[in-house]
Scaffold this active site. Sequence first.
Site, PDB file in Angstrom:
ATOM      1  CB  CYS A 122      -1.244  -0.097   1.482  1.00  0.00           C
ATOM      2  SG  CYS A 122      -0.446  -0.258   2.867  1.00  0.00           S
ATOM      3  CB  CYS A 142       4.235  -0.640   2.385  1.00  0.00           C
ATOM      4  SG  CYS A 142       2.765  -1.053   3.581  1.00  0.00           S
ATOM      5  CG  ASP A 174       1.374  -0.540 -34.031  1.00  0.00           C
ATOM      6  OD1 ASP A 174       2.450  -0.116 -34.678  1.00  0.00           O
ATOM      7  OD2 ASP A 174       1.030  -1.585 -33.867  1.00  0.00           O
ATOM      8  CG  ASP A 206       0.064  -5.637 -33.735  1.00  0.00           C
ATOM      9  OD1 ASP A 206       1.134  -4.666 -33.113  1.00  0.00           O
ATOM     10  OD2 ASP A 206       0.009  -6.946 -33.891  1.00  0.00           O
ATOM     11  CG  ASP A 215       2.938  -1.907 -30.614  1.00  0.00           C
ATOM     12  OD1 ASP A 215       4.036  -0.529 -31.260  1.00  0.00           O
ATOM     13  OD2 ASP A 215       2.476  -2.921 -31.038  1.00  0.00           O
TER      14      ASP A 215
END
Length: 797
Positions: free
Chosen positions: A37, A40, A473, A674, A678
């Site tokens: 968290c 922390c 893309d 994809d 990328d």
Amino acid sequence: MTASASTTFVPLGAIRREGDPSPATETLRLRVSGMHCASCVSRVEAAMAGVPGVLAARVNLATQRAEADVVEVSAERVATGEPLVRQLAAAIRGAGYDAYPVTSATPDDGELREREQELRQVRRRFLLAAVCGGGVFLIAHAGMFAPGLLPGSAWQQAFAQFVLAVPVQFVAGRPFLRGLARGVLRRAPDMDTLVGLGTLTAFAYSVYVLFAASGRGVAHMAGMALMRPETAGLDVYFDTSVTIVALVLLGRLLESRARSGTSRALRALLELRPRSAIRVRGDLEESVALERVVPGDVLLVRPGDRVPVDGVVLDGRSTVNRALVTGEALPVDVSPGDAVTGGTLNGTGAFRMRAERVGADSLLMQVVALVERAQTTKASVQHLADRIAAVFVPVVVVVALLAFGVWWWSGAGFTASLLKLVAVLIVACPCALGLATPTALVAATGRGAQLGLLARDASALERAERVDTVVFDKTGTLTLGAPQLTDVVPAAGVSEQRLLSAAATAESRSEHPLALAVLRGARTRGVEPRDCDDFGATPGRGVYALAEGRAIAAGTSAMLAEFGASDAPLARERERLEASGRTVIAVAEQGELLGLLGLADTMRPEAPEVVRRLRERGLELWLITGDNARTAAAVATQAGIASERVLAGVLPHEKSAAIERLQAQGKRVAMVGDGLNDAPALAQADVGLAMASGTDVAMEASAFTLLGGDLSAVPDAFRLARRTLQVIRQNLFWAFAYNVVLIPVAAGVLVPLLAPGGALGPVFGWRGELHPMLASLAMALSSVSVVTSSLRLRSFK
């Protein structure tokens, strides 16, 4: 402070006066475990900053790593004789977390395996809590529905609950007990503190009741005989403690699963590196570990091998699949003087190269570093509970102690006062709070999968809700990612069938993607290649074949010139095809020009409609690609994206930088891609959406995966995000509202009003007291309400 990104903590002692010389610095890195968290992150940064010699400290919650900029040679290190990195590790351990030094800026295989081991450990804890806790719950509540169903006395059944609850409380729930101890010792409570305190109190009180009853006989506790006949007279709450542990661990498991995606993404990248390289020294060829390769080494790359490091071709010719760099599926011809990139795949030829960039300097390792740096969990609604816990937990503890003290002082007795304390702690336990996000996420993910999209976590949904810019893309995203025969232009007096027959014959023995596209296109049009007696290829120019005694050439203008032909008569057609982004192949037979073939990566059929829908939502749309500007502009025009929002010839690190530039303008950016190239941009974007037909690393670096590779899911992702965040916020509101209302009730504030003789008197026989068992029932009902609210997402359309 949030857990959204790597933050920087600068100690006051590090502030320099104007004119002071800049100290020489170095960066020390550590692996930290146990953080979950924002508080922390703050504690670890503060602990590191407190070590003498540290100029700045940064903690990355997603990768569980910490970095410290330190004075290169510090007086403190010399004085103590203790390496500064060990002092940092000791400081982190002193804050309640485990840490050990690492040397690489990117995780090694051992560290990636450790991350996956952490996920398995959380899964084992949850399964233990679910199995044993289910047994406790069954024993505790079976009598409500079938009295006499379970054998044994009330005390024996309660003892069986105790036996099953012990491993849940002290094995599965060990992280919460450690969090309780850490919060008390460090005076910095968090949600673990409350979970540990509530469950331990319920467990300890139940143990006291159980064994006190065994010593003096079963003492009847008022009102409980009607609620749980099978344990009538025994007020034990083992079911409450194990239920809390199991439900909170469920949320922690979902969080760990999301975080482990980072490990899988980085592992997929690292697996592209060959483990060894063939080094050439004189006439000697030797296989050496990749770590032993240094700049200037001469390396041999054989057919089918991956290029070991970045460098320059010295001699030999081949084709290299550079999808890692450009995302384009078409191999690139390489010859002496051409640059090659480590991790790319060599074709059928062999060549020697000179190593230039190795190790962390190579492009592949830079991509790894970009993914790890950018893929930090951003500000997420699921961390709201942790941020509020800094105030909520101490308030709950104070209220519980005050309730105990006030009722004991008023003469209610120890048992009644203790029941008030336990009721407050139990009713305040954050089951509903812990379920608010994961249950909505599970429901949204399941429904999203049916619609063709998969959300990675709640923070992805939160960010998607705010997106105002979408970057696409090109190859494999807006287009299908494979070349297709799109144009057949015969020369004067030549039939289309003759042109295709000659082209297919010349390409029939080639494995080049363009050759396969020509063969596929010819066969689709009913034309088969002829048998050829000879075949050859000229890298970078084309192919030739001898069929039935006739020479056929297919390729560039220069290739035709070698066979005594010219494509000058079709020069205008060539210009037209190239202007529209086509790759052009000229075909000649026996010195006669037969015509031109145009090949292109075709548009996905749904792409224009998707672009239109997004544009109607007011989103700003961009196209980014490693391909040339002319091809990119043609694809953008077909898709409906404005030409001034096209970025062409962009390399992986440049894609990430382009996303950063848009974000610097105040835009909230979503990236749709994809390919492996990328991945940095997908991770850098506020929201990454990856095609499931692409690479695994692209999907792991993204916030959403488009299942089935259908672009139509992109607009649905934004709508689902908005609806899911509405549900999560409603869940969180009611979870907190439940605590705000019931904590005072559990403390007994209504008793003076509803007790006999009170201002209002009992209402329906209720005197205003909230027994711990009723508190646990109310807590369970709050969890049910949150789950029911989340299930509304299953009807999302």
